[in-house]
Design a protein around this motif. Structure first.
Motif, short mmCIF file in Angstrom:
data_model
loop_
_atom_site.label_atom_id
_atom_site.label_comp_id
_atom_site.label_asym_id
_atom_site.label_seq_id
_atom_site.Cartn_x
_atom_site.Cartn_y
_atom_site.Cartn_z
N ALA A 77 21.44 49.53 29.29
CA ALA A 77 22.20 49.61 30.69
C ALA A 77 22.11 48.63 30.87
O ALA A 77 22.49 48.24 31.97
CB ALA A 77 20.58 50.15 30.92
N TRP A 78 21.88 47.45 30.88
CA TRP A 78 22.59 45.97 31.20
C TRP A 78 23.69 45.45 30.58
O TRP A 78 24.78 45.34 32.69
CB TRP A 78 21.27 45.08 30.58
N ARG A 79 24.09 46.40 30.19
CA ARG A 79 25.46 46.05 29.80
C ARG A 79 26.30 46.54 30.34
O ARG A 79 27.33 46.01 30.47
CB ARG A 79 26.12 46.16 28.17
N ASP A 80 26.52 47.73 30.37
CA ASP A 80 26.81 48.48 31.66
C ASP A 80 27.46 48.21 33.11
O ASP A 80 28.15 47.69 33.68
CB ASP A 80 26.31 50.09 31.90
N SER A 81 25.72 47.49 32.94
CA SER A 81 25.50 46.99 34.84
C SER A 81 26.28 45.53 34.61
O SER A 81 26.91 45.50 35.94
CB SER A 81 24.26 46.88 34.79
N PHE A 82 26.71 44.77 33.70
CA PHE A 82 27.40 43.59 33.80
C PHE A 82 28.85 43.83 33.45
O PHE A 82 29.36 43.41 34.53
CB PHE A 82 26.28 42.95 32.98
N ALA A 83 29.17 45.19 32.80
CA ALA A 83 30.56 45.20 33.00
C ALA A 83 30.56 45.84 34.22
O ALA A 83 32.11 45.27 34.52
CB ALA A 83 30.83 46.15 32.08
N ALA A 84 30.16 46.40 34.94
CA ALA A 84 30.63 47.15 36.47
C ALA A 84 30.70 45.73 37.48
O ALA A 84 31.25 46.02 38.45
CB ALA A 84 29.42 48.09 36.46
N ALA A 85 29.72 45.25 37.49
CA ALA A 85 30.23 43.81 37.39
C ALA A 85 31.31 43.05 37.88
O ALA A 85 31.60 42.96 38.80
CB ALA A 85 28.05 42.77 37.99
N ILE A 86 30.94 42.52 36.82
CA ILE A 86 32.47 41.77 36.89
C ILE A 86 33.76 42.31 36.51
O ILE A 86 34.60 41.58 37.07
CB ILE A 86 32.16 41.43 34.80
N SER A 87 33.92 43.36 36.38
CA SER A 87 34.57 44.87 37.11
C SER A 87 35.44 44.37 38.19
O SER A 87 36.76 44.61 38.38
CB SER A 87 35.00 46.48 36.20
N SER A 88 34.10 44.22 38.69
CA SER A 88 34.23 44.53 40.62
C SER A 88 34.98 43.06 40.83
O SER A 88 34.92 42.87 42.07
CB SER A 88 33.34 45.38 40.86
N MET A 89 35.17 42.15 40.44
CA MET A 89 35.32 40.86 40.60
C MET A 89 36.22 40.23 40.29
O MET A 89 36.72 40.00 39.10
CB MET A 89 33.93 39.79 39.94
N PRO A 90 38.09 40.59 40.72
CA PRO A 90 38.95 39.94 40.85
C PRO A 90 39.47 39.10 40.48
O PRO A 90 40.51 38.94 39.64
CB PRO A 90 40.01 40.29 42.56
N GLU A 91 38.31 37.66 40.57
CA GLU A 91 38.24 36.50 40.19
C GLU A 91 38.00 36.07 38.63
O GLU A 91 38.92 35.34 37.96
CB GLU A 91 38.16 35.32 41.16
N VAL A 92 37.19 36.95 38.21
CA VAL A 92 37.26 37.19 36.65
C VAL A 92 38.17 37.63 35.60
O VAL A 92 38.63 38.65 35.82
CB VAL A 92 35.81 37.92 36.52
N MET A 93 38.90 36.70 35.07
CA MET A 93 40.49 37.08 35.05
C MET A 93 40.46 37.26 33.47
O MET A 93 40.92 38.33 32.74
CB MET A 93 41.53 35.84 34.84
N GLU A 94 39.40 36.84 32.77
CA GLU A 94 39.01 36.99 31.22
C GLU A 94 37.65 37.58 30.65
O GLU A 94 36.92 36.21 31.21
CB GLU A 94 39.66 36.43 30.21
N VAL A 95 37.19 38.20 29.88
CA VAL A 95 35.51 38.21 29.33
C VAL A 95 35.61 38.19 28.29
O VAL A 95 36.14 39.91 28.09
CB VAL A 95 34.56 39.85 30.78
N TYR A 96 34.94 37.62 27.53
CA TYR A 96 34.47 37.90 26.00
C TYR A 96 33.18 38.35 25.29
O TYR A 96 32.58 37.40 25.91
CB TYR A 96 35.17 37.35 24.90
N TYR A 104 28.03 35.91 26.39
CA TYR A 104 29.86 35.80 26.93
C TYR A 104 30.27 35.06 27.50
O TYR A 104 29.62 34.78 28.28
CB TYR A 104 29.37 37.25 28.73
N MET A 105 31.68 34.97 27.45
CA MET A 105 32.30 33.79 28.19
C MET A 105 33.09 34.64 28.72
O MET A 105 33.87 35.51 28.73
CB MET A 105 32.92 33.12 27.10
N LEU A 106 33.69 34.01 30.28
CA LEU A 106 34.87 34.10 31.58
C LEU A 106 35.44 32.97 31.79
O LEU A 106 34.80 32.18 31.82
CB LEU A 106 33.57 34.57 32.40
N ARG A 107 36.62 33.44 31.98
CA ARG A 107 37.37 32.64 32.74
C ARG A 107 37.96 33.49 34.39
O ARG A 107 38.02 34.57 34.61
CB ARG A 107 38.72 32.50 31.84
N ILE A 108 37.60 32.92 34.80
CA ILE A 108 37.05 32.64 36.46
C ILE A 108 38.63 31.64 37.27
O ILE A 108 38.71 30.14 36.92
CB ILE A 108 36.00 32.31 37.45
N ALA A 109 39.25 32.15 38.21
CA ALA A 109 40.34 31.67 38.87
C ALA A 109 39.64 31.43 40.08
O ALA A 109 39.81 32.67 40.33
CB ALA A 109 41.91 32.11 38.41
#
Length: 154
Positions: A77-96, A104-109
């Motif tokens: 449930a947390w992973r789904d919530s996290f994935a939904a949150a970052i998917s809605s943020m266009p500034e988040v370019m990559e997520v691993y 998790y490692m994110l690249r943000i612009a």
């Protein structure tokens, strides 16, 4: 993938605007078989899409931030919530999803520090996080989207 397929992939990674005839010439193939191979590479999911690469600083996104996240929870449930949150943020370019100390490692612009702070607040208000560590890029020394494809052997 055979050698010709790998050569086609290498050419398209360097310049996706090349015509089929140009690619065919570069890989020593006639245009029709080359086009068929490109279609097959797309159907097989090897070629995902053809895009234009943009200079982030030229479009007002000159700050790159690498964000390491330790999850507060590891439930589905947390992973789904996290994935939904970052998917809605266009500034988040990559997520691993990572192995080791960081989950998790994110690249943000973003345009600057104020824009990053807004994104950070939005992220931390949306999902529960144990620890967030941000690293700000001072200079991009190397950047490529092309994977190293062996075009020398069969």
């Amino acid at each position: 993938m055979d050698l010709i397929d790998r050569k086609i992939v290498a050419e398209l990674q360097q310049d996706a605007t090349l015509s089929v005839a140009q690619i065919a010439e570069r890989v020593n193939l006639s245009p029709t078989p080359c086009w068929k191979r490109i279609q097959k590479l797309e159907q097989e999911g090897i070629i995902l899409q053809r895009v234009a690469l943009v200079a982030p600083e030229r479009i007002g996104l000159g700050l790159t931030v690498f964000v390491a996240i330790e999850a507060a929870d590891h439930s589905p449930a947390w992973r789904d919530s996290f994935a939904a949150a970052i998917s809605s943020m266009p500034e988040v370019m990559e997520v691993y999803r990572m192995a080791g100390e960081v989950d998790y490692m994110l690249r943000i612009a973003v345009s600057g520090m104020a824009a990053f702070d807004t994104l950070y607040r939005r992220l931390t208000e949306t999902v529960s996080l144990k620890n967030v560590t941000s690293h700000f890029s001072m200079e991009r020394i190397k950047f490529t989207t092309a994977y190293p494809v062996d075009t020398t052997t069969r």
